[in-house]
Write a protein that holds these residues in place. Structure first.
Motif, PDB file in Angstrom:
ATOM      1  N   ASP A 102       7.091  14.799  -6.614  1.00  0.00           N
ATOM      2  CA  ASP A 102       6.626  14.507  -5.253  1.00  0.00           C
ATOM      3  C   ASP A 102       6.909  13.056  -4.884  1.00  0.00           C
ATOM      4  OD1 ASP A 102       5.666  17.085  -4.714  1.00  0.00           O
ATOM      5  OD2 ASP A 102       3.723  16.637  -5.607  1.00  0.00           O
ATOM      6  N   TYR A 103       6.721  12.162  -5.826  1.00  0.00           N
ATOM      7  CA  TYR A 103       7.001  10.742  -5.578  1.00  0.00           C
ATOM      8  C   TYR A 103       8.472  10.550  -5.211  1.00  0.00           C
ATOM      9  CZ  TYR A 103       7.719   5.778  -6.382  1.00  0.00           C
ATOM     10  OH  TYR A 103       8.071   4.462  -6.228  1.00  0.00           O
ATOM     11  N   LYS A 104       9.352  11.165  -5.944  1.00  0.00           N
ATOM     12  CA  LYS A 104      10.795  11.056  -5.654  1.00  0.00           C
ATOM     13  C   LYS A 104      11.111  11.583  -4.274  1.00  0.00           C
ATOM     14  CE  LYS A 104      12.537  10.927 -10.360  1.00  0.00           C
ATOM     15  NZ  LYS A 104      13.296  11.620 -11.401  1.00  0.00           N
ATOM     16  N   THR A 105      10.461  12.682  -3.876  1.00  0.00           N
ATOM     17  CA  THR A 105      10.656  13.231  -2.542  1.00  0.00           C
ATOM     18  C   THR A 105      10.209  12.214  -1.488  1.00  0.00           C
ATOM     19  OG1 THR A 105      10.368  15.495  -3.295  1.00  0.00           O
ATOM     20  CG2 THR A 105       9.963  15.084  -0.952  1.00  0.00           C
TER      21      THR A 105
ATOM     22  N   SER B  90       0.958   1.961  -7.055  1.00  0.00           N
ATOM     23  CA  SER B  90       0.356   2.182  -8.373  1.00  0.00           C
ATOM     24  C   SER B  90       1.276   2.993  -9.290  1.00  0.00           C
ATOM     25  CB  SER B  90      -0.971   2.923  -8.233  1.00  0.00           C
ATOM     26  OG  SER B  90      -1.858   2.164  -7.469  1.00  0.00           O
ATOM     27  N   THR B  91       0.899   3.032 -10.542  1.00  0.00           N
ATOM     28  CA  THR B  91       1.593   3.852 -11.527  1.00  0.00           C
ATOM     29  C   THR B  91       1.006   5.256 -11.467  1.00  0.00           C
ATOM     30  OG1 THR B  91       1.849   1.910 -12.933  1.00  0.00           O
ATOM     31  CG2 THR B  91       2.189   4.059 -13.969  1.00  0.00           C
ATOM     32  N   HIS B  92       1.818   6.182 -10.993  1.00  0.00           N
ATOM     33  CA  HIS B  92       1.347   7.563 -10.835  1.00  0.00           C
ATOM     34  C   HIS B  92       1.535   8.346 -12.129  1.00  0.00           C
ATOM     35  CE1 HIS B  92       5.611   7.520  -9.609  1.00  0.00           C
ATOM     36  NE2 HIS B  92       5.660   8.643 -10.316  1.00  0.00           N
TER      37      HIS B  92
ATOM     38  N   GLU C 177      -5.868   6.110 -12.827  1.00  0.00           N
ATOM     39  CA  GLU C 177      -7.151   6.191 -13.530  1.00  0.00           C
ATOM     40  C   GLU C 177      -7.979   4.934 -13.302  1.00  0.00           C
ATOM     41  OE1 GLU C 177      -4.182   6.634 -15.040  1.00  0.00           O
ATOM     42  OE2 GLU C 177      -4.179   8.701 -15.754  1.00  0.00           O
ATOM     43  N   MET C 178      -7.327   3.778 -13.407  1.00  0.00           N
ATOM     44  CA  MET C 178      -8.023   2.504 -13.199  1.00  0.00           C
ATOM     45  C   MET C 178      -8.431   2.340 -11.730  1.00  0.00           C
ATOM     46  SD  MET C 178      -8.427   0.973 -16.090  1.00  0.00           S
ATOM     47  CE  MET C 178      -8.834  -0.684 -15.605  1.00  0.00           C
ATOM     48  N   LEU C 179      -7.538   2.696 -10.816  1.00  0.00           N
ATOM     49  CA  LEU C 179      -7.862   2.595  -9.384  1.00  0.00           C
ATOM     50  C   LEU C 179      -9.114   3.386  -9.041  1.00  0.00           C
ATOM     51  CD1 LEU C 179      -4.584   2.989  -7.304  1.00  0.00           C
ATOM     52  CD2 LEU C 179      -6.074   1.002  -7.418  1.00  0.00           C
TER      53      LEU C 179
ATOM     54  N   ASP D 131      -3.954  -5.512  -5.668  1.00  0.00           N
ATOM     55  CA  ASP D 131      -5.140  -4.699  -5.950  1.00  0.00           C
ATOM     56  C   ASP D 131      -4.766  -3.304  -6.460  1.00  0.00           C
ATOM     57  OD1 ASP D 131      -6.650  -6.826  -5.014  1.00  0.00           O
ATOM     58  OD2 ASP D 131      -7.193  -5.867  -3.126  1.00  0.00           O
ATOM     59  N   PHE D 132      -3.543  -2.874  -6.163  1.00  0.00           N
ATOM     60  CA  PHE D 132      -3.112  -1.512  -6.491  1.00  0.00           C
ATOM     61  C   PHE D 132      -2.131  -1.448  -7.656  1.00  0.00           C
ATOM     62  CE2 PHE D 132      -4.553  -1.459  -2.151  1.00  0.00           C
ATOM     63  CZ  PHE D 132      -5.350  -0.322  -2.110  1.00  0.00           C
TER      64      PHE D 132
END
Length: 127
Positions: free
Chosen positions: A120-123, A111-113, A79-81, A73-74
């Motif tokens: 922040d994702y890498k952290t 999801s694709t951020h 944007e789509m979410l 689902d994710f």
């Protein structure tokens, strides 16, 4: 209700306790989670006919049952979410805050951020 509408209905501090229950390291990374929340609030939702469906899921290995949405689902962009409906099956006993916290966590890790969240994702994935 669309995920964007659900997100707009709560302040970050209202959902953060649920995030910390689902993701114990969250207390050390409140800034990164707050940034994801803020970015999602500013992101334009793309209308979608898909939905994020919370239901009772059974773990085939342990036979444990829990409330959740499937990872599939994710597997899309933020944007789509944000344009997707969020639904709960009848026996799902989760508050709106818990659903939103879970959606935020899944958006971050599945999801694709957007590029602006990359640092922040890498952290978070190193934590």
């Amino acid at each position: 209700m669309k995920l964007k509408e659900l997100l707009q209905g709560y302040d970050f501090d209202e959902i953060f306790p649920s995030i910390t229950m689902m993701y114990p390291n969250a207390k050390r990374h409140k800034k990164e989670f707050k940034n994801a929340y803020d970015i999602m609030l500013q992101t334009r939702a793309v209308p979608s006919k898909s939905c994020i469906r919370y239901k009772i899921i059974e773990d085939e290995v342990s036979n444990a049952k829990y409330f959740g949405a499937e990872d599939k689902d994710f597997k899309t962009s933020w944007e789509m979410l944000l344009g997707m409906d969020v639904r709960k099956d009848g026996k799902v006993d989760l508050t709106q805050e818990e659903v939103l916290a879970n959606c935020l966590l899944n958006a971050i890790f599945i999801s694709t951020h957007p590029k602006e969240f990359e640092a922040d994702y890498k952290t978070l994935v190193r934590a």
